[in-house]
Write an enzyme that holds these catalytic residues in place. Structure first.
Site, PDB file in Angstrom:
ATOM      1  CD  GLU A  46      32.471  -7.714  31.314  1.00 32.61           C
ATOM      2  OE1 GLU A  46      33.555  -7.096  31.313  1.00 32.61           O
ATOM      3  OE2 GLU A  46      31.424  -7.272  31.860  1.00 32.61           O
ATOM      4  CE  LYS A 115      34.129  -3.616  30.376  1.00 28.67           C
ATOM      5  NZ  LYS A 115      33.883  -4.336  31.653  1.00 28.67           N
ATOM      6  CB  CYS A 168      30.166  -4.539  30.992  1.00 27.48           C
ATOM      7  SG  CYS A 168      29.391  -4.349  32.626  1.00 27.48           S
ATOM      8  N   GLY A 354     -20.580  22.058  17.362  1.00 27.60           N
ATOM      9  CA  GLY A 354     -21.756  21.231  17.124  1.00 27.60           C
ATOM     10  C   GLY A 354     -21.732  20.007  18.012  1.00 27.60           C
ATOM     11  CG  ASN A 440     -21.793  14.395   1.578  1.00 33.05           C
ATOM     12  OD1 ASN A 440     -21.608  13.785   2.615  1.00 33.05           O
ATOM     13  ND2 ASN A 440     -21.106  14.165   0.477  1.00 33.05           N
ATOM     14  CB  SER A 627      -4.861  15.357  -4.049  1.00 32.35           C
ATOM     15  OG  SER A 627      -4.691  16.197  -2.923  1.00 32.35           O
TER      16      SER A 627
END
Length: 641
Positions: A46, A115, A168, A354, A440, A627
């Site tokens: 400034e 300003k 500012c 698990g 699997n 999907s």
């Protein structure tokens, strides 16, 4: 390509109060330095041409004339440069004086921003000298022989971004002008400041800038007065700060006696994506549809090759430094609270899980233990089931058994080999063929056991799969993919390791901590293929699908910011350049997108689980994707890299 990055700078020059020539020479030198470094937009403090602390000298005509002559020099000497400059100076027009930001490029004044809020309390007396923006009636001001627009509502459109300016005190107001500028299109906000120092004030200022840049989903460049301003009553430390959507990306050194040029790159593409996703931002914009916005078009800025100076985090899910422990504690508590609610709601008598001796099941078990403790339940209500199979190694088996014993839960061991062999006979599968059916079948056998035990004991199966596995589809459909509540569902693999390590250091006794440390050091594997002759793991996940640190990086950039493969590749080469070469990164980037698209069907039917961070792939939450969506566009771009 610049990939959406705009290189900006916050300059903090040395000044001499009321010595315009000295100040202009310093500013000019910094402009040339910034231009050499590829900066497209540079901002100064400034009233930097005169010095902020001139006080009643602002009423002296000679000072105002020399300030204007200084601006002429700056524009003439930088006329051949592409850089856009924003400097602060007093601008006289008719009967008023404006505390102004002057934006110029190629020797032309693009606009003058007065300003808006002039502080007039405590150490500030700006209303003694200046007129606020609301009282400036002229739409144009003649300055340096040019007629330029003057308004607090100016928006500057560059080929790469739109920016707006405030000064500012404007930032300290209840509704800063930058809020309206952002809602009208400004993606980068600039603040020319003369912020003086005080105890703890600096942190407050940083908080203000961070919050404003986050609230506006914008970049924010803050340049404040430094060495050379009058110290009659105040001290100015020289703050150059650059924020992006709440995050600090570059800062100066405070109290430096030398000039400073703080340079970084604001990712405008990232900001635009964030604004599009955040529908509240567009709704808020509608509240200001009648607000004035004056667009000013700039010339093209330099097209120098992009060199990033900002840091690209290789592990975006893992906070660095002192915040890591705080973040781990918070995430762990989110997981615990989610599971606690589900247990109370379902009135489950047990939690069945698990335990493999790997990272994911370990984290899920630790969450269960903490949850039962918090609910005042006996840990014996946690049924840890270890199910050794054809690929189980002594290391993981022993760790699983020892950990369950140390944590004091109920333990069951069920060997699945005989059941799987019978299953192979039933479906006529050769046990020596270690294909996807072989693998699997084991995963589904384990899930069946857990589900049936949960039925037996009036309990619920707690899932162990993490975010990274689900993103890649590295889970057996209706096997480890399924549970009754998945506590790790939004924890990426790179973070799982840190969470287990944090629990090891903060939540368990020393004996359990030793076991956890070994689990952290164990290679990641589903252990579905027999071990080698020495009993070591042969099936290492990262050898098959790629390093999880790369995949987590790809996932974060894709889901958090919607970046295209080319930009992700560019960023990954910066983040991982010392660890992986370009062909390796390209290979695994292709794998990521191929699997991410092909495996969406698994994510479309995920069990419930708590969201803990900015990324979630729950079909009920952050990520809805067909999907059968095609990955062709993404894979083609990767192939052309």
């Amino acid at each position: 390509m610049n990939y959406g990055f705009v290189k900006v700078a916050a300059a903090v020059p040395r000044v001499k109060v009321a010595d315009c020539q000295y100040n202009v020479d310093q500013i000019e030198g910094m402009i040339f330095e910034a231009e050499e470094k590829g900066v497209q937009i540079i901002t100064f403090p400034e009233l930097c041409i005169t010095g902020y602390s001139c006080a009643d000298l602002f009423a002296q005509n000679i000072l105002l004339e020399k300030a204007e002559m200084g601006l002429v020099q700056l524009m003439n000497n930088t006329r051949q440069l592409d850089i856009i400059c924003v400097v602060g100076m007093p601008v006289a027009t008719n009967t008023i004086l404006i505390n102004a930001a002057v934006v110029f490029q190629h020797g032309k004044i693009l606009g003058i921003v007065p300003k808006t809020y002039l502080p007039n309390y405590k150490e500030f007396y700006e209303q003694r000298w200046f007129t606020a923006a609301r009282d400036v009636t002229d739409k144009n001001v003649r300055l340096c022989g040019q007629l330029a627009p003057v308004s607090a509502d100016l928006l500057f459109d560059t080929p790469d971004a739109c920016f707006g300016v405030e000064i500012c005190e404007d930032l300290w107001s209840v509704i800063p002008p930058s809020s309206k500028l952002a809602l009208k299109g400004a993606e980068i906000l600039i603040n020319l400041s003369a912020d003086n120092e005080g105890i703890a004030k600096h942190n407050y200022v940083r908080s203000l800038i961070s919050q404003q840049s986050a609230r506006c989903i914008a970049g924010y460049i803050f340049s404040s007065c430094g060495f050379g301003e009058s110290t009659t009553d105040l001290v100015f430390a020289g703050n150059g700060l650059i924020y992006e959507n709440g995050l600090l990306i570059a800062e100066s050194k405070r109290f430096s006696l030398e000039e400073q040029l703080v340079i970084s790159e604001i990712d405008v593409e990232r900001l635009r994506t964030a604004r599009r996703i955040n529908t509240t931002f567009s709704a808020n914009s509608g509240d200001y549809k009648d607000a004035e916005a004056i667009h000013v078009t700039t010339d093209i800025t330099n097209a120098k090759p992009l060199t990033l100076t900002r840091k690209i985090e290789a592990l975006p899910f893992v906070p660095s430094g002192k915040t890591l422990n705080e973040r781990c504690e918070e995430i762990f508590e989110i997981q615990v609270s989610g599971l606690a609610k589900r247990l109370v709601h379902t009135q489950a008598k047990t939690a069945v899980i698990g335990i493999s001796g790997g990272l994911d099941s370990t984290l899920a078990l630790l969450v269960c233990v903490k949850t039962f403790d918090k609910l005042g339940l006996s840990r014996k209500g946690i049924l840890g089931v270890t199910m050794p199979g054809f690929g189980t190694t002594d290391r993981t088996y022993n760790n699983a058994i020892r950990l369950m014993e140390e944590l004091g839960i109920s333990t069951r061991e069920i060997d699945i080999k005989a059941a799987c062999i019978q299953h192979f006979r039933d479906i006529n599968h050769d046990i020596n063929v270690h294909d996807v059916t072989y693998e699997n079948s084991q995963a589904r056998e384990r899930t069946q056991i857990l589900m049936d035990i949960a039925n037996q004991t009036g309990g619920m199966v707690v899932g162990t799969g993490d975010l990274s596995e689900l993103a890649l589809g590295w889970a057996t459909y209706n096997g480890d993919h399924m549970s009754m509540y998945g506590v790790n569902v939004s924890i990426p693999k790179t973070l799982v390791r840190h969470l287990v390590d944090w629990v090891s250091q903060n939540e368990v006794e020393e004996a359990a901590s030793v076991i956890l440390n070994d689990i952290v050091d164990t290679p990641i594997s589903p252990e579905l293929i027999p071990a080698d002759e020495d009993g070591n793991i042969t099936q290492k996940t990262e050898d098959l699908v790629g390093p999880y640190e790369l995949h987590d990086f790809f996932l974060y950039q894709t889901l958090r910011f919607g970046f295209r493969p080319a930009k992700i590749f560019f960023l990954a080469n910066i983040a991982f350049g010392s660890r992986y070469d370009k062909p390796t990164i390209k290979k695994w980037l292709h794998t990521f997108f191929r699997r991410f698209f092909n495996q969406q069907f698994k994510r479309s039917c995920l069990p419930d689980g708590p969201k803990v961070g900015s990324i979630s792939i729950s079909p009920r939450g952050d990520w809805r994707m067909p999907s059968d969506a095609s990955s062709a566009l993404w894979l083609k771009e990767i192939e052309e890299l």
